[in-house]
Design an enzyme around this catalytic site. Sequence first.
Site, PDB file in Angstrom:
ATOM      1  N   LYS A  22       0.837  -1.211   0.000  1.00 46.72           N
ATOM      2  CA  LYS A  22       0.000   0.000   0.000  1.00 46.72           C
ATOM      3  C   LYS A  22       0.867   1.254   0.000  1.00 46.72           C
ATOM      4  O   LYS A  22       0.663   2.174  -0.782  1.00 46.72           O
ATOM      5  CB  LYS A  22      -0.916  -0.004   1.230  1.00 46.72           C
ATOM      6  CG  LYS A  22      -1.561   1.328   1.527  1.00 46.72           C
ATOM      7  CD  LYS A  22      -2.436   1.289   2.754  1.00 46.72           C
ATOM      8  CE  LYS A  22      -1.748   1.621   4.050  1.00 46.72           C
ATOM      9  NZ  LYS A  22      -1.366   3.039   4.225  1.00 46.72           N
ATOM     10  N   ASN A  23       1.836   1.284   0.899  1.00 47.69           N
ATOM     11  CA  ASN A  23       2.618   2.508   1.054  1.00 47.69           C
ATOM     12  C   ASN A  23       3.571   2.775  -0.109  1.00 47.69           C
ATOM     13  O   ASN A  23       4.067   3.888  -0.257  1.00 47.69           O
ATOM     14  CB  ASN A  23       3.398   2.480   2.377  1.00 47.69           C
ATOM     15  CG  ASN A  23       2.485   2.692   3.562  1.00 47.69           C
ATOM     16  OD1 ASN A  23       1.290   2.939   3.399  1.00 47.69           O
ATOM     17  ND2 ASN A  23       3.041   2.588   4.761  1.00 47.69           N
ATOM     18  N   ARG A  93      -3.773  10.773   4.688  1.00 48.98           N
ATOM     19  CA  ARG A  93      -2.695  11.744   4.656  1.00 48.98           C
ATOM     20  C   ARG A  93      -1.888  11.717   3.348  1.00 48.98           C
ATOM     21  O   ARG A  93      -1.460  12.751   2.844  1.00 48.98           O
ATOM     22  CB  ARG A  93      -1.800  11.386   5.836  1.00 48.98           C
ATOM     23  CG  ARG A  93      -0.806  12.352   6.192  1.00 48.98           C
ATOM     24  CD  ARG A  93      -0.060  11.845   7.407  1.00 48.98           C
ATOM     25  NE  ARG A  93       1.252  12.432   7.415  1.00 48.98           N
ATOM     26  CZ  ARG A  93       1.489  13.692   7.730  1.00 48.98           C
ATOM     27  NH1 ARG A  93       0.497  14.459   8.108  1.00 48.98           N
ATOM     28  NH2 ARG A  93       2.703  14.174   7.683  1.00 48.98           N
ATOM     29  N   CYS A 117      -4.878  12.922  12.797  1.00 50.09           N
ATOM     30  CA  CYS A 117      -4.867  11.475  12.659  1.00 50.09           C
ATOM     31  C   CYS A 117      -4.820  10.855  14.038  1.00 50.09           C
ATOM     32  O   CYS A 117      -4.257  11.428  14.961  1.00 50.09           O
ATOM     33  CB  CYS A 117      -3.668  11.072  11.831  1.00 50.09           C
ATOM     34  SG  CYS A 117      -3.449   9.317  11.763  1.00 50.09           S
ATOM     35  N   ARG A 122       0.791  14.676  13.155  1.00 46.59           N
ATOM     36  CA  ARG A 122       1.276  14.447  11.794  1.00 46.59           C
ATOM     37  C   ARG A 122       1.169  15.683  10.899  1.00 46.59           C
ATOM     38  O   ARG A 122       0.441  15.696   9.902  1.00 46.59           O
ATOM     39  CB  ARG A 122       0.553  13.257  11.162  1.00 46.59           C
ATOM     40  CG  ARG A 122       0.739  11.996  11.969  1.00 46.59           C
ATOM     41  CD  ARG A 122       0.030  10.829  11.353  1.00 46.59           C
ATOM     42  NE  ARG A 122       0.798  10.163  10.327  1.00 46.59           N
ATOM     43  CZ  ARG A 122       0.388   9.098   9.679  1.00 46.59           C
ATOM     44  NH1 ARG A 122      -0.786   8.584   9.928  1.00 46.59           N
ATOM     45  NH2 ARG A 122       1.137   8.536   8.766  1.00 46.59           N
ATOM     46  N   ASP A 305       5.177   0.810  12.051  1.00 42.52           N
ATOM     47  CA  ASP A 305       3.967   0.147  11.552  1.00 42.52           C
ATOM     48  C   ASP A 305       3.845  -1.311  12.016  1.00 42.52           C
ATOM     49  O   ASP A 305       2.845  -1.974  11.726  1.00 42.52           O
ATOM     50  CB  ASP A 305       3.917   0.201  10.014  1.00 42.52           C
ATOM     51  CG  ASP A 305       3.519   1.579   9.513  1.00 42.52           C
ATOM     52  OD1 ASP A 305       3.130   2.425  10.332  1.00 42.52           O
ATOM     53  OD2 ASP A 305       3.601   1.808   8.284  1.00 42.52           O
ATOM     54  N   ARG A 397      -8.419  -0.344   5.212  1.00 40.54           N
ATOM     55  CA  ARG A 397      -7.552   0.651   4.573  1.00 40.54           C
ATOM     56  C   ARG A 397      -6.244   0.004   4.126  1.00 40.54           C
ATOM     57  O   ARG A 397      -5.626   0.469   3.168  1.00 40.54           O
ATOM     58  CB  ARG A 397      -7.223   1.776   5.561  1.00 40.54           C
ATOM     59  CG  ARG A 397      -8.365   2.696   5.878  1.00 40.54           C
ATOM     60  CD  ARG A 397      -7.890   3.838   6.710  1.00 40.54           C
ATOM     61  NE  ARG A 397      -6.718   4.466   6.095  1.00 40.54           N
ATOM     62  CZ  ARG A 397      -5.863   5.263   6.725  1.00 40.54           C
ATOM     63  NH1 ARG A 397      -6.051   5.551   7.989  1.00 40.54           N
ATOM     64  NH2 ARG A 397      -4.831   5.770   6.095  1.00 40.54           N
TER      65      ARG A 397
HETATM   66  C1  UD1 Z   1       4.442   6.962   6.374  1.00 36.94           C
HETATM   67  C2  UD1 Z   1       3.608   5.715   6.253  1.00 36.94           C
HETATM   68  C3  UD1 Z   1       3.144   5.251   7.618  1.00 36.94           C
HETATM   69  C4  UD1 Z   1       4.332   5.085   8.555  1.00 36.94           C
HETATM   70  C5  UD1 Z   1       5.198   6.328   8.558  1.00 36.94           C
HETATM   71  C6  UD1 Z   1       6.484   6.159   9.348  1.00 36.94           C
HETATM   72  C7  UD1 Z   1       2.587   5.956   4.080  1.00 36.94           C
HETATM   73  C8  UD1 Z   1       1.357   6.206   3.284  1.00 36.94           C
HETATM   74  N1  UD1 Z   1       2.462   6.017   5.390  1.00 36.94           N
HETATM   75  O1  UD1 Z   1       3.614   7.969   6.935  1.00 36.94           O
HETATM   76  O2  UD1 Z   1       2.461   4.005   7.463  1.00 36.94           O
HETATM   77  O3  UD1 Z   1       3.871   4.822   9.859  1.00 36.94           O
HETATM   78  O4  UD1 Z   1       5.565   6.695   7.215  1.00 36.94           O
HETATM   79  O5  UD1 Z   1       7.196   5.061   8.888  1.00 36.94           O
HETATM   80  O6  UD1 Z   1       3.641   5.674   3.529  1.00 36.94           O
HETATM   81  N2  UD1 Z   1       6.307  14.805  10.649  1.00 36.94           N
HETATM   82  C9  UD1 Z   1       6.364  16.140  10.949  1.00 36.94           C
HETATM   83  N3  UD1 Z   1       6.277  17.045   9.910  1.00 36.94           N
HETATM   84  C10 UD1 Z   1       6.135  16.641   8.621  1.00 36.94           C
HETATM   85  C11 UD1 Z   1       6.077  15.265   8.328  1.00 36.94           C
HETATM   86  C12 UD1 Z   1       6.166  14.368   9.373  1.00 36.94           C
HETATM   87  O7  UD1 Z   1       6.502  16.535  12.111  1.00 36.94           O
HETATM   88  O8  UD1 Z   1       6.080  17.507   7.728  1.00 36.94           O
HETATM   89  C13 UD1 Z   1       6.392  13.808  11.755  1.00 36.94           C
HETATM   90  C14 UD1 Z   1       5.109  13.034  11.916  1.00 36.94           C
HETATM   91  O9  UD1 Z   1       4.207  13.722  12.744  1.00 36.94           O
HETATM   92  C15 UD1 Z   1       5.597  11.745  12.540  1.00 36.94           C
HETATM   93  C16 UD1 Z   1       6.989  11.559  11.918  1.00 36.94           C
HETATM   94  O10 UD1 Z   1       7.366  12.844  11.416  1.00 36.94           O
HETATM   95  O11 UD1 Z   1       5.715  11.881  13.914  1.00 36.94           O
HETATM   96  C17 UD1 Z   1       7.044  10.533  10.808  1.00 36.94           C
HETATM   97  O12 UD1 Z   1       6.143  10.892   9.790  1.00 36.94           O
HETATM   98  P1  UD1 Z   1       6.356  10.484   8.272  1.00 36.94           P
HETATM   99  O13 UD1 Z   1       7.612   9.700   8.145  1.00 36.94           O
HETATM  100  O14 UD1 Z   1       6.198  11.693   7.436  1.00 36.94           O
HETATM  101  O15 UD1 Z   1       5.135   9.508   8.065  1.00 36.94           O
HETATM  102  P2  UD1 Z   1       4.069   9.497   6.892  1.00 36.94           P
HETATM  103  O16 UD1 Z   1       4.717   9.776   5.596  1.00 36.94           O
HETATM  104  O17 UD1 Z   1       2.880  10.276   7.291  1.00 36.94           O
END
Ligand code: UD1
Length: 422
Positions: A22-23, A93, A117, A122, A305, A397
Site C-alpha cells: 500500500k505505502n 494523509r 490522525c 502528523r 507500523d 484501509r
Molecule cells: C508513512 C507511512 C506510515 C508510517 C510512517 C512512518 C505511508 C502512506 N504512510 O507515513 O504508514 O507509519 O511513514 O514510517 O507511507 N512529521 C512532521 N512534519 C512533517 C512530516 C512528518 O513533524 O512535515 C512527523 C510526523 O508527525 C511523525 C513523523 O514525522 O511523527 C514521521 O512521519 P512520516 O515519516 O512523514 O510519516 P508518513 O509519511 O505520514
Amino acid sequence: MDKIVINGGKKLEGEVSISGSKNAALPIIVGVLLSSGKTRLENIPHLKDIDTILEVIRYLGAKADFIDRHTLEIDGKNLDKEIAPYNLVKTMRASFLVIAPLLARLGKAKVSLPGGCAIGARPVNFHIKGLKQLGVDIEVEEGYVIAKTKGLRGAKIYLDFPSVGATENLIIAACLAKGETIIENAACEPEIEDLINFLSLMGAKIEGVGKNVIHIQGVNKLNPVNYKIIPDRIETGTFMIAAGITKGRIKINNAVPGHNEALEKKLLEVGMDISKGKDYFLVKGDGILKAVDIKTMPYPGFPTDIQAQMMALMTVTPGKSVVNETVFENRFMHVSELNRMGAKIEVNGHQAIVEGVPYLSGAPVLASDLRASGALILAGLVAKGRTEIKRVYHLDRGYENIEKKFSLLGAEIRREKDIDLF
Ligand code: UD1
C-alpha cells in the site's frame, strides 16, 4: 459497518501470499501524474486507501481504471484541476502528495491540509519547507495549502527528520524541476526505493536509492511505463508475528525478506525459527519464546507500523518487554484494548512496559487505527474464546482480504455485519 469475529486458539499452518505494498503504491500512483499517456501498474492491492487516492486523482482530471483485480491503468494527460478538497484529503494523509505533480504540471495547487490522525498530529511542515526551497510560494489559508510557482528549481534541502511523506513529496516535485535537487537526511524506506525505481524507469535522473542523501537531476519530461509494485512488508511482518503468537508455522510467499530485517532479527531474538529464500520466509513459532525490548526508528530501524503487532506478541510471551515508540507521539491506542483482553501493559509517555501473561481472553474490542487493528486480530487469534473487532474500516484501509488469508491458515475468523451501533 462490518466487524471481525475470531474464535481464538488455533495454531496457524500453511502458506500465504503477500499483496502489493500500500505505502509503495500510493506515492507511485501520484508519481504517474508527472507524465501523459497510459502507465500500467501491477500488484496494486485492493484496499480502501487505494480507492481514496484514485478518487483524488480522478477528481484532478486523471483517468484511472483497473484492467484486472490488481492491475491499474492511469493516464495523467488531462490533469487540469488544481484543487484537492478537504473531503477527499481528510481520510488519508498520503493524498497530500498530489501537491507535487500539480505544481510540476500546472504551476499551482490548492490542497487541503490532511485531517488530524488518530496516531498523532502528523503535520506537513517538512513538506512545505522543502517545497518553498524548490521555488514554491506557499500560504496556508482556511485549512488549505495554497501553492504556486513560476517554475520549480532544484535546491539543497535538509530534512529535520527523515519523514517518509516529505521525502516522497520532494522527490516527485524535483523530477521535473530545473537543475539539481539534493535531499539530505532523506527517509530510505523500501517504499521510497520503489518510488525512485519507478520514476527512474519513467526517465527521471535520481541517484541514492536506499541512501539518506538523494540527488535528483531535473529532466523536461517523463514517459509512461509498466511497473510492478513491491510486496507489502507490513503485511509480511504481521504474518511472521502470527506464526509466533499462535505457535504455528507459516510460509510467507511473495515477500522480500531483505525489507524485514529489523523484524526478522527481533523475532530470532524472541526465539522463533526463521528461514528464507529469495521471495519467501518460513517462520516457526513453536519453540520457547522470550520477551524482547523494541524501539521504533526510521528504516532500517524497527518499523513503527509493526510496533502494535509486535506488542500483541509480547503480551503472551514470558518476561518483561519495554516498547519505545520514537516515530509517532501517540501510537499506543491498541494498549487499552489489549489490556481489556487480559494483557498487562503500562504506558508511560513514549514507553510501554509489557508483562507477558499466560493467556488472553476474547472480548469485544475497538480498532483505533490501521496497525492497531492488525494487533487486535493477532491477539484475537491467540485469545481464549470469542473476540469481536469493531470499526473494521481501519483494517480495510491497509490489509487486503485479511480474514480470508488467516482462515486459509486455519484460523476461525469471519467478517459479519455489525448491527450494534455503539
Ligand atoms: C508513512 C507511512 C506510515 C508510517 C510512517 C512512518 C505511508 C502512506 N504512510 O507515513 O504508514 O507509519 O511513514 O514510517 O507511507 N512529521 C512532521 N512534519 C512533517 C512530516 C512528518 O513533524 O512535515 C512527523 C510526523 O508527525 C511523525 C513523523 O514525522 O511523527 C514521521 O512521519 P512520516 O515519516 O512523514 O510519516 P508518513 O509519511 O505520514
